[in-house]
Design an enzyme around this catalytic site. Structure first.
Site, PDB file in Angstrom:
ATOM      1  N   GLU A  24      -2.659 -24.513 -23.462  1.00 57.45           N
ATOM      2  CA  GLU A  24      -3.965 -24.615 -22.793  1.00 57.45           C
ATOM      3  C   GLU A  24      -5.112 -24.406 -23.776  1.00 57.45           C
ATOM      4  O   GLU A  24      -6.163 -25.038 -23.663  1.00 57.45           O
ATOM      5  CB  GLU A  24      -4.075 -23.628 -21.624  1.00 57.45           C
ATOM      6  CG  GLU A  24      -3.045 -23.812 -20.514  1.00 57.45           C
ATOM      7  CD  GLU A  24      -2.979 -25.204 -19.914  1.00 57.45           C
ATOM      8  OE1 GLU A  24      -3.760 -26.088 -20.304  1.00 57.45           O
ATOM      9  OE2 GLU A  24      -2.110 -25.413 -19.045  1.00 57.45           O
ATOM     10  N   HIS A  40      -5.513 -27.675 -25.448  1.00 54.97           N
ATOM     11  CA  HIS A  40      -6.092 -28.674 -24.545  1.00 54.97           C
ATOM     12  C   HIS A  40      -7.590 -28.412 -24.370  1.00 54.97           C
ATOM     13  O   HIS A  40      -8.397 -29.336 -24.355  1.00 54.97           O
ATOM     14  CB  HIS A  40      -5.422 -28.629 -23.158  1.00 54.97           C
ATOM     15  CG  HIS A  40      -3.945 -28.893 -23.190  1.00 54.97           C
ATOM     16  ND1 HIS A  40      -3.142 -28.752 -22.085  1.00 54.97           N
ATOM     17  CD2 HIS A  40      -3.119 -29.279 -24.202  1.00 54.97           C
ATOM     18  CE1 HIS A  40      -1.899 -29.055 -22.408  1.00 54.97           C
ATOM     19  NE2 HIS A  40      -1.858 -29.370 -23.684  1.00 54.97           N
ATOM     20  N   TYR A  65       6.858 -23.442 -13.718  1.00 57.21           N
ATOM     21  CA  TYR A  65       6.561 -22.551 -12.589  1.00 57.21           C
ATOM     22  C   TYR A  65       7.716 -22.563 -11.580  1.00 57.21           C
ATOM     23  O   TYR A  65       8.100 -21.525 -11.052  1.00 57.21           O
ATOM     24  CB  TYR A  65       5.239 -22.943 -11.899  1.00 57.21           C
ATOM     25  CG  TYR A  65       4.066 -22.935 -12.852  1.00 57.21           C
ATOM     26  CD1 TYR A  65       3.835 -21.829 -13.672  1.00 57.21           C
ATOM     27  CD2 TYR A  65       3.210 -24.025 -12.971  1.00 57.21           C
ATOM     28  CE1 TYR A  65       2.776 -21.824 -14.568  1.00 57.21           C
ATOM     29  CE2 TYR A  65       2.155 -24.023 -13.870  1.00 57.21           C
ATOM     30  CZ  TYR A  65       1.947 -22.927 -14.671  1.00 57.21           C
ATOM     31  OH  TYR A  65       0.920 -22.924 -15.564  1.00 57.21           O
TER      32      TYR A  65
HETATM   33 ZN    ZN Z   1      -3.756 -28.112 -20.129  1.00 58.82          ZN
HETATM   34 ZN    ZN Z   2      -1.116 -26.680 -18.123  1.00 59.03          ZN
END
Ligand code: ZN
Ligand code: ZN
Length: 353
Positions: free
Chosen positions: A227, A230, A133
């Site tokens: 993600e 995860h 980011y």
């Molecule tokens: Zn994550």
């Molecule tokens: Zn992340």
């Protein structure tokens, strides 16, 4: 909100580093016995190994993405697009940063060394997300602009309201670690990794669909892939923890989970309307449908029921093109680099993105 479910709350102890005479294969995910020596061929939950391999295979670093085209293009975006871009990166940074720490905290209390190991990889990936980011922001705005985007999480009232509950749940686990607060933190991780991010991802994919800021979207697609994995692992961990602790596997607690999903879908609607309604090319009804679809998907992954029966299909099918090419060696959608993927199983969650 702070309702308790399992009767007396026993605090978890931070695990020892070595317990030489305990068994190698752990007895329990939490409060179990293990010598902390990890033999991947002798673990309590063998499917964790497959997840581990899939997560590891996704290794990437931000510097692999060449931001040059986006540097040139950012000034040509409309004011609304620039504003949404900065706000959304600010949101992602705010929500993704604590994931490094949360993964480490779960690792501190689990007595399953396979979970400790997977959490170490997840924490590493989260730290790269956070770095990415800063990396994309530094390509499009000066230091003041970058600092301002990172201030979003502490200043923007809509974002602060939206994040209220996750702050409470995560900090409760940090302060009073127990089976119950760990389960609740897992539910909020599933919300975060499986739902919160997706209106943000959609914003960048929508830009890319119109040939704008393609490098940023490539980075976002790498984060998105991580993600999804995860979210899948945390769902498996939630299911297994619940199975080992049947005192939480009751209607009361599961109703709490559904209530959190419903509440967070409402928060997400407010947030998405706040940042995206002036942006061209995103239909807000589709966006809200997509959020509900993601909520259903995560609940199913956690072994629970869908709560939005009218959203079992993805209403924004075009999104799939951006994170849906996972077999063998493929050049990614944006053709910026070639990546080798391991074959993922049916359960990876990408099929229904
Ligand atoms: Zn994550
Ligand atoms: Zn992340």
């Amino acid at each position: 909100m702070n309702k308790r479910f399992g009767g007396k709350m026993t605090l978890l102890k931070e695990v020892q580093v070595l317990e030489p005479i305990d068994p190698t294969r752990t007895t329990r995910l939490f409060e179990g016995d293990t010598n902390e020596i990890l033999n991947w061929n002798d673990i309590k939950y063998p499917h964790f190994y497959d997840i581990r391999e899939e997560i590891r295979a996704q290794f990437w670093i931000a510097a692999e993405v060449d931001m040059t085209p986006d540097v040139k293009q950012f000034p040509d975006l409309t004011e609304a697009e620039q504003d949404a871009y900065l706000k959304i990166i600010g949101l992602l940074a705010t929500l993704d940063a604590p994931q490094t720490d949360l993964a480490a905290k779960l690792a501190d209390y689990t007595t399953d060394p396979s979970v400790t190991s997977i959490m170490a990889t997840i924490a590493d990936q989260e730290s790269e997300h956070n770095h990415s980011y800063a990396y994309v922001l530094s390509s499009v705005t000066d230091l003041n602009g970058q600092i301002e985007a990172f201030e979003m999480g502490r200043q923007d009232p809509v974002l602060l309201k939206r994040n209220e509950r996750i702050v409470e749940i995560y900090n409760e686990f940090a302060t009073n670690p127990s089976i119950e607060t760990a389960l609740k933190a897992m539910v909020y991780t599933s919300l975060l990794e499986g739902m919160y991010f997706y209106s943000a991802f959609a914003y960048f994919y929508n830009l890319a669909r119109h040939n704008k800021m393609v490098a940023t979207s490539t980075m976002i697609s790498f984060i998105n892939r991580d993600e999804l994995q995860h979210a899948r692992f945390i769902s498996e961990l939630f299911r297994a923890t619940l199975a080992e602790n049947p005192e939480y596997n009751n209607e009361d607690f599961i109703e709490w989970v559904y209530a959190q999903y419903r509440h967070n879908v409402e928060m997400e609607k407010e947030w998405a309307t706040y940042v995206l309604s002036d942006v061209q090319g995103i239909d807000m009804d589709d966006m809200i449908g997509y959020i509900k679809y993601r909520a259903n998907k995560m609940l199913r992954m956690m072994g629970l029921s869908e709560i939005y029966p009218e959203y079992t299909e993805n209403p924004m099918k075009w999104i799939r093109a951006y994170v849906d090419n996972f077999d063998g060696v493929k050049t990614d959608f944006f053709e910026q680099k070639s990546r080798q993927y391991t074959k993922t199983s049916d359960l990876n969650g990408f099929d229904d993105l």
